[in-house]
Structure formats: structure tokens, C-alpha cells
Motif scaffolding. Structure first.
Motif, PDB file in Angstrom:
ATOM      1  N   HIS A 262       0.776  -1.242  -0.054  1.00  0.00           N
ATOM      2  CA  HIS A 262       0.063  -0.001   0.048  1.00  0.00           C
ATOM      3  C   HIS A 262       0.937   1.289   0.045  1.00  0.00           C
ATOM      4  O   HIS A 262       1.973   1.063   0.311  1.00  0.00           O
ATOM      5  N   SER A 267       1.324  -0.369  -6.280  1.00  0.00           N
ATOM      6  CA  SER A 267       0.092  -1.304  -5.543  1.00  0.00           C
ATOM      7  C   SER A 267      -1.240  -0.200  -5.276  1.00  0.00           C
ATOM      8  O   SER A 267      -2.162  -0.519  -4.387  1.00  0.00           O
ATOM      9  N   THR A 268      -1.244   0.987  -5.721  1.00  0.00           N
ATOM     10  CA  THR A 268      -2.445   1.645  -5.265  1.00  0.00           C
ATOM     11  C   THR A 268      -3.223   2.012  -6.910  1.00  0.00           C
ATOM     12  O   THR A 268      -2.476   2.024  -7.891  1.00  0.00           O
ATOM     13  N   GLU A 272      -6.577   6.081  -4.189  1.00  0.00           N
ATOM     14  CA  GLU A 272      -5.350   5.903  -3.225  1.00  0.00           C
ATOM     15  C   GLU A 272      -4.391   6.469  -3.543  1.00  0.00           C
ATOM     16  O   GLU A 272      -3.704   6.825  -4.581  1.00  0.00           O
ATOM     17  N   PHE A 274      -0.146   7.681  -2.313  1.00  0.00           N
ATOM     18  CA  PHE A 274       1.212   7.048  -2.457  1.00  0.00           C
ATOM     19  C   PHE A 274       2.280   7.928  -2.021  1.00  0.00           C
ATOM     20  O   PHE A 274       2.506   9.243  -1.858  1.00  0.00           O
ATOM     21  N   ASP A 295      -1.839  12.606  -2.708  1.00  0.00           N
ATOM     22  CA  ASP A 295      -3.145  11.976  -2.211  1.00  0.00           C
ATOM     23  C   ASP A 295      -4.398  13.136  -2.764  1.00  0.00           C
ATOM     24  O   ASP A 295      -4.177  14.149  -2.972  1.00  0.00           O
TER      25      ASP A 295
END
Length: 422
Positions: A262, A267-268, A272, A274, A295
Motif C-alpha cells: 500500500h 500497489s495503488t 488511493e 502514495f 493523495d
């Protein structure tokens, strides 16, 4: 009321031909340059655009010392209405070469793999680019396999230029005052550093720098930069036991402790955010790690900075004599924080797409645009689709028909403001 859609049925679009010319001009920007623009070659395209605008009779067209191109298409209606600005950026990404671009038109696309001839290992597959499923029968433009294409954002430049041509050729189609703005250095985050909003003189703006046809983007990431500066302890490696504290190793351990499942770009998705290390440099004595924090919720950026501090202090437990400094810098903010107070500029854009025969979709951008900063500078500026796909890569592509729909949307949008008078 003038039937714009009927006029477009007989209109000879110029966006594709303009685009094929523009992409062959190398305009790559340079994040390591301190000049403005960061590369002089961006002005090569600016000069072409000024010349083309003047040929269309737009005598106000000019380029300033920083490489910004400005032009004004005067209103053709009697009442006073808000001025609009249509904006696109001229530079291409430093991530992939933009020199000697060879554009190729794949006519009447039918779902086949597009093998790019100058490097047959570069293949644009329907299975990897699902938006191609909506392009059956369209004419797809790609590069040849050695470079990016430059649809980001020369497609937008060409579409705006085509709209200007349309207005010149069809003076009966109503519009208020239209400002044209072409910017340098958007790809390195400096696209609005020297913009002159007095010259723009508009109440609302629209960047033409989006992806899929019908997309209207009203939201971007909020963005900060974050730097960790490490001061280690250097010793001769032959006599370093119990003394050396390598800044390189400290930096490596910090990066290794970053979340992987995450808060990482790998992985987002969707909404989401990062933390992303973008550069690491140094020696045994000193090292620096540069991050970008992203974000949609601005307050999350401080949380991400605090997490990086916690990770760093955790690593430094094993390096008691080393020191560290942190610097968090604002880059841009989610434009929806401002646009939420200007619903008309979004509603009008959606209506324009409907009139162009499209189904509009409101989207969030996992990134930023010139519109992010323009919005916070006082020019509310959502982002309209340009038809760009697979940005910053050798697999970049755009549909000629999507480009035409973008031009139609621009013209309809200006007419809607003229009809409403606000």
C-alpha cells in the motif's frame, strides 16, 4: 440558433494534420534545468503556433520570453459574457525520447496488435490497452517504436488550433472572448511558473489534456515534495569497524522499509495515495532521497511526511552518530477544493460533450495538470479529454476521431457560454 453539429458534418478538420506536424518538433522539457523554459527547443513549436495563429487572422498571437504563447479570439456577440481560456502544454515528458518522432497512422483499426516498425518489440495490444476496444473503425496514430508520440499534450494543442480555425471560418457560430494559452514545462511541474493571467484575462479556463473521449476531470492529486538529507560518518574502509556509518546504507534501509502493499505507486489505484522515491544520490558521508507525496485529501500529505520521519528515525537507531534533515515542500493542490464552488464550469462542459454526441464521465486525475495551479491562481480550470493514451511511453497513441470530438466539444462549450450569457 446555429446548428453547430450540422456545420461539423461538412467541416474539414485540421487537428490531425496539425498534430502530425507538431509531434515532429522536439519539445522535451528538462527537470534538471533552471532556465525558463527549461529547454529552448520548446520555443520551436511556439514559433510555429504563433505563425499559424497569425495566418488565421489572430493578430494578437505572440510568444513571450519564457516560451508562453498567448492569443485572443475576440467575441462575436454583443452581450458581455465571461471570457474563456483554452490551454494545452507544448512540452513532452523527459521520461522517453521525443526526438525524431515518426508518427504512423493505422487506418480503420479492427482490434489487431499494433507492431511498431522501428522496434517490433514495442507492441500495442488490445489486451493491454482496453480503451482500444472503443476505437473500432477509427484511425489510430502511434510513434514508430523508438520514441514517445507526444499526444500528451500536442493532441490538445492541435485540437485548440482546430477550434480557432473553425471560429475563423464560421463567424456565425457564437462565442464570447476566447483566450488561447500554450505553456512550456508542464511535464516538469513548472507549466504556470511565469504565466501572465492579466494577458489571459478569462473567468474560466479548460486544459485540454485528458485521456478517454468524454472524460471531464474535476479533481487532481494534492502533491508535496519531500527530501531526506542524511549526514553519515565517513572513515577509511580499512579502519572503519565501529566507526563508519554509511549514508548510502542508511538511505537504502529507509527505502527498503517503505510500504510495498500500500502507499506505493505499484500497489495503488483510483483514489488511493502514495509515497514514491524518485531520486537517490550520495556517498558514504552524505546522501539524499527525494520523494513525491500524492493523495486526493491534502491533509494526508502531512501523514505521509510523518511516516517518512518515523521510518528514518527507526533506521537511525542503529546509526547513533548520524544526522538527518527533512524538508516538505508544497507542489500543487487538488483543484476540486476550488472547483466545487464553480459548478457551472463543469455543467457547461458536460453539456458540450453531450452536444458533441458523447456520454460525459466525471473523473479524478492520478496526477496534476496546469489546471491545478491555474485554479488556485484564480482561474477555475477543469481538464477536458484530448484522446491521449499511454502517456510518456513508446506505446502512446491517439485516435484522430477522438481529436475531432475534442475540437467539437471546445466549440460547443464556447457556444453554451454565449447562449447562457454567464
Amino acid at each position: 440558433m446555429t446548428n453547430i453539429s450540422q456545420i461539423f458534418q461538412k467541416y474539414t478538420y485540421s487537428s490531425a494534420q496539425r498534430f502530425l506536424t507538431y509531434v515532429q518538433i522536439d519539445t522535451q522539457s528538462d527537470p534538471n534545468s533552471s532556465s525558463s523554459p527549461t529547454t529552448e527547443k520548446q520555443k520551436d513549436l511556439g514559433k510555429v503556433l504563433v505563425q499559424e495563429l497569425k495566418q488565421l487572422g489572430i493578430d494578437s498571437a505572440h510568444m513571450d520570453e519564457y516560451g508562453y504563447v498567448y492569443a485572443l479570439v475576440p467575441s462575436n456577440i454583443k452581450q458581455s459574457i465571461p471570457g474563456l481560456c483554452f490551454c494545452a502544454h507544448m512540452d513532452t515528458s523527459p521520461d522517453c525520447s521525443g526526438k525524431d518522432v515518426k508518427p504512423i497512422i493505422h487506418q480503420n483499426y479492427q482490434g489487431q496488435d499494433l507492431v511498431l516498425p522501428d522496434d517490433p518489440s514495442v507492441i500495442i495490444r488490445l489486451s493491454e490497452h482496453p480503451d482500444l476496444a472503443e476505437q473500432m473503425g477509427h484511425d489510430i496514430v502511434t510513434a514508430s517504436g523508438k520514441t514517445l508520440l507526444g499526444a500528451d499534450n500536442k493532441a490538445g494543442v492541435a485540437e485548440i488550433m482546430d477550434a480557432v480555425q473553425f471560429w475563423v471560418q464560421h463567424p456565425d457560430v457564437p462565442h464570447g472572448p476566447i483566450s488561447i494559452l500554450f505553456t512550456p514545462d508542464e511535464e516538469v511541474g513548472r507549466g504556470t511558473d511565469h504565466v501572465n493571467l492579466e494577458k489571459v484575462n478569462a473567468q474560466y479556463g479548460y486544459t485540454i489534456d485528458g485521456e478517454k473521449r468524454g472524460h471531464l476531470e474535476n479533481e487532481t492529486f494534492s502533491a508535496d515534495g519531500f527530501t531526506i538529507s542524511i549526514e553519515g560518518i565517513s572513515q577509511h574502509p580499512g579502519f572503519a569497524k565501529g566507526r563508519m556509518e554509511s549514508a548510502i546504507k542508511i538511505a537504502s534501509e529507509i527505502v527498503n522499509l517503505l510500504p510495498k502493499d500500500h502507499l506505493s505507486p505499484e500497489s495503488t489505484e483510483k483514489m488511493e495515495g502514495f509515497i514514491h522515491p524518485v531520486e537517490i544520490s550520495g556517498s558514504v558521508e552524505t546522501a539524499t532521497i527525494d520523494f513525491i507525496l500524492r493523495d486526493f485529501k491534502t491533509e494526508k500529505l502531512q501523514e505521509y511526511g510523518d511516516l517518512l520521519k518515523d521510518i528514518t528515525h527507526q533506521v537511525l537507531i542503529n546509526y547513533p552518530h548520524s544526522k538527518v534533515q527533512f524538508k516538505q515542500t508544497e507542489q500543487y493542490r487538488n483543484m476540486n477544493e476550488i472547483l466545487i464552488n464553480h459548478p457551472a464550469c463543469l455543467e457547461n462542459a458536460m453539456e458540450a460533450m453531450k452536444r458533441a454526441g458523447l456520454q460525459p464521465e466525471m473523473q479524478s486525475i492520478r496526477g496534476g495538470t496546469d489546471g491545478s495551479r491555474l485554479t488556485f491562481m484564480g482561474l477555475p480550470c477543469p481538464n477536458l479529454f484530448a484522446g491521449e493514451h499511454a502517456f510518456h511511453s513508446k506505446q502512446e497513441w491517439v485516435s484522430i476521431q477522438d481529436m475531432q470530438k475534442a475540437t467539437e466539444t471546445i466549440v460547443h462549450l464556447a457556444a453554451i457560454y454565449a447562449e447562457k450569457g454567464t
